[in-house]
Design an enzyme around this catalytic site. Structure first.
Site, PDB file in Angstrom:
ATOM      1  N   ASP A   1       0.828  -1.168   0.018  1.00  0.00           N
ATOM      2  CA  ASP A   1       0.002  -0.071  -0.019  1.00  0.00           C
ATOM      3  C   ASP A   1       0.986   1.193  -0.099  1.00  0.00           C
ATOM      4  O   ASP A   1       1.733   1.400  -0.770  1.00  0.00           O
ATOM      5  CB  ASP A   1      -1.045  -0.006   1.302  1.00  0.00           C
ATOM      6  CG  ASP A   1      -2.145   0.934   1.186  1.00  0.00           C
ATOM      7  OD1 ASP A   1      -3.262   0.575   0.518  1.00  0.00           O
ATOM      8  OD2 ASP A   1      -1.958   2.072   1.762  1.00  0.00           O
TER       9      ASP A   1
ATOM     10  N   TYR B   1      -3.002  11.120   2.472  1.00  0.00           N
ATOM     11  CA  TYR B   1      -3.523  11.290   1.213  1.00  0.00           C
ATOM     12  C   TYR B   1      -3.597  12.649   0.676  1.00  0.00           C
ATOM     13  O   TYR B   1      -3.352  12.726  -0.534  1.00  0.00           O
ATOM     14  CB  TYR B   1      -5.064  10.719   1.193  1.00  0.00           C
ATOM     15  CG  TYR B   1      -5.011   9.528   1.799  1.00  0.00           C
ATOM     16  CD1 TYR B   1      -5.627   8.523   0.550  1.00  0.00           C
ATOM     17  CD2 TYR B   1      -4.838   8.642   2.943  1.00  0.00           C
ATOM     18  CE1 TYR B   1      -5.582   7.169   0.562  1.00  0.00           C
ATOM     19  CE2 TYR B   1      -5.013   7.191   3.185  1.00  0.00           C
ATOM     20  CZ  TYR B   1      -5.616   6.530   2.099  1.00  0.00           C
ATOM     21  OH  TYR B   1      -5.591   5.272   2.246  1.00  0.00           O
TER      22      TYR B   1
ATOM     23  N   HIS C   1      -4.379  -7.510  -0.481  1.00  0.00           N
ATOM     24  CA  HIS C   1      -3.556  -6.608  -0.225  1.00  0.00           C
ATOM     25  C   HIS C   1      -2.778  -6.482   0.725  1.00  0.00           C
ATOM     26  O   HIS C   1      -1.912  -5.581   0.943  1.00  0.00           O
ATOM     27  CB  HIS C   1      -4.810  -5.391  -0.170  1.00  0.00           C
ATOM     28  CG  HIS C   1      -4.361  -3.758  -0.378  1.00  0.00           C
ATOM     29  ND1 HIS C   1      -3.905  -3.413  -1.521  1.00  0.00           N
ATOM     30  CD2 HIS C   1      -4.073  -2.769   0.722  1.00  0.00           C
ATOM     31  CE1 HIS C   1      -3.505  -2.194  -1.485  1.00  0.00           C
ATOM     32  NE2 HIS C   1      -3.420  -1.796  -0.382  1.00  0.00           N
TER      33      HIS C   1
END
Length: 387
Positions: A180, A310, A366
């Site tokens: 990630d 983010y 993931h």
């Protein structure tokens, strides 16, 4: 939390993570008093976190989950703090069981993952005659790592990790692994610090860094497929990239809401071959994993700050690597069965990374550090031993 006197040999401070009892009591009360909203008849995963699964996990939380026991397990690992650029970085530092001069491996999680994702992997990497030091870092703004005063993206975080490894821990060379966000940060280590980063091992390729190079039919098909999947799955990304403060307000003091937010991602990104999601995540083992992960964010007050990365990404410039360049240090890609971040064609990956190793990883989505820690540790170790 408690701290011991600084360790002058490493420039780091031994650290014992421990949540305040008043904080634990508040979380327990908030979970117990949660008022469940109405949901449409027959609602399941297609609308978000499955109601029945979430309720089962919350029931486990209130009746069986023991944070102090999880804390004790965490403190069986060597925890440290190091102050860099005004930020306390929390990390776990496993020394090789047979001391040697091999470059260490730094292990970097993403969101909504945490250091828990790599405890088993770090232990395995450091064991045996071929073991090497392993460093697991909590990203800035996550867990017991301090939050930056301003937004910080993955490239800036890579600079902090580099300084931790070279200036604090004294390693001239190292390998970087990540999933990630950790994959993106690891790649920046290889791009910005090739003199120190001996290689990058990654399990996710961000479309941001390769989409512009998609030209062959299979590459364009992959990109179109990702865009279609992300149209359905990417609401969290758009919110946390554009309005992270709003998301933080909504989730910081809402333990069940945070659990639902994270459960939906763990379920959506898991190995599709693992079987029925509802049955899987209602097992005690998976329920503990999810609650433990959410609790780390809750007891440290880092729910909101964990999302800053983010927005920080958007402040670091245009997509891709500057000047159309690529990561030239050796790169290994471990291709999992992630159903949303599907591995790209190798030809496309090679346009942005010097791929020297490609491994198909069975039984993982993931979060391979959780799913197949032994396989992941072996692949990282083999990559480091052959580059």
């Amino acid at each position: 939390m408690t701290m011991s006197p600084p360790n002058q040999a490493t420039g780091a401070t031994p650290f014992t993570p421990r949540a305040d009892q008043k904080v634990l009591a508040r979380i327990e009360r908030r979970v117990a008093e949660f008022e469940w909203p109405k949901v449409p008849a027959g609602a399941s995963w297609e609308s978000g976190a499955d109601p029945a699964t979430l309720q089962a996990i919350v029931a486990h939380w209130t009746s069986r989950f023991d944070w102090r026991a999880e804390e004790q397990k965490l403190n069986a690992h060597p925890n440290f703090l190091a102050r860099l650029a005004g930020i306390d970085l929390h990390f776990i530092h496993h020394r090789a069981s047979a001391r040697n001069d091999l470059p260490p491996v730094v292990l970097l999680h993403g969101w909504p993952g945490s250091i828990f994702e790599y405890l088993d992997v770090a232990t395995r990497l450091s064991e045996g005659p071929g073991g090497r030091d392993a460093v697991v870092v909590s990203l800035p703004g996550v867990g017991w790592s301090g939050a930056p005063e301003k937004l910080m993206g993955p490239r800036a975080m890579a600079a902090l990790v580099h300084d931790l490894l070279t200036k604090v821990l004294g390693y001239p060379r190292y390998y970087a692994h990540g999933a990630d966000w950790g994959s993106i940060i690891s790649a920046w280590l290889g791009f910005d610090h090739p003199e120190a980063c001996a290689g990058v091992h990654m399990t996710m390729a961000s479309p941001r860094f390769i989409a512009g190079a998609a030209s062959a039919p299979d590459e364009q098909k992959w990109l179109a497929g990702f865009r279609e999947r992300f149209e359905d799955d990417g609401a969290y990304f758009r919110l946390q990239t554009s309005r992270p403060l709003t998301a933080g307000y909504a989730l910081s003091d809402n333990p069940v809401g945070l659990l639902a937010w994270m459960l939906e991602k763990f379920a959506a990104w898991g190995d599709p071959a693992a079987g029925d999601k509802s049955r899987l995540y209602q097992t005690p083992e998976r329920a503990d994993l999810l609650i433990r992960n959410a609790m780390l964010y809750l007891v440290t007050g880092s729910v909101a700050t964990s999302m800053w990365i983010y927005r920080g990404l958007a402040t670091e410039g245009a997509p891709g690597y500057p000047g159309g360049k690529r990561v030239e240090v050796p790169v290994a890609f471990a291709a999992t069965r992630d159903p949303v971040f599907v591995p790209p064609p190798r030809s496309l990956l090679e346009k942005a990374y010097n791929v020297v190793r490609w491994t198909d990883v069975p039984g993982a989505g993931h979060f391979p550090g959780y799913d197949v820690p032994a396989l992941l540790a072996d692949d990282i170790a083999q990559f480091a031993a052959t580059t």
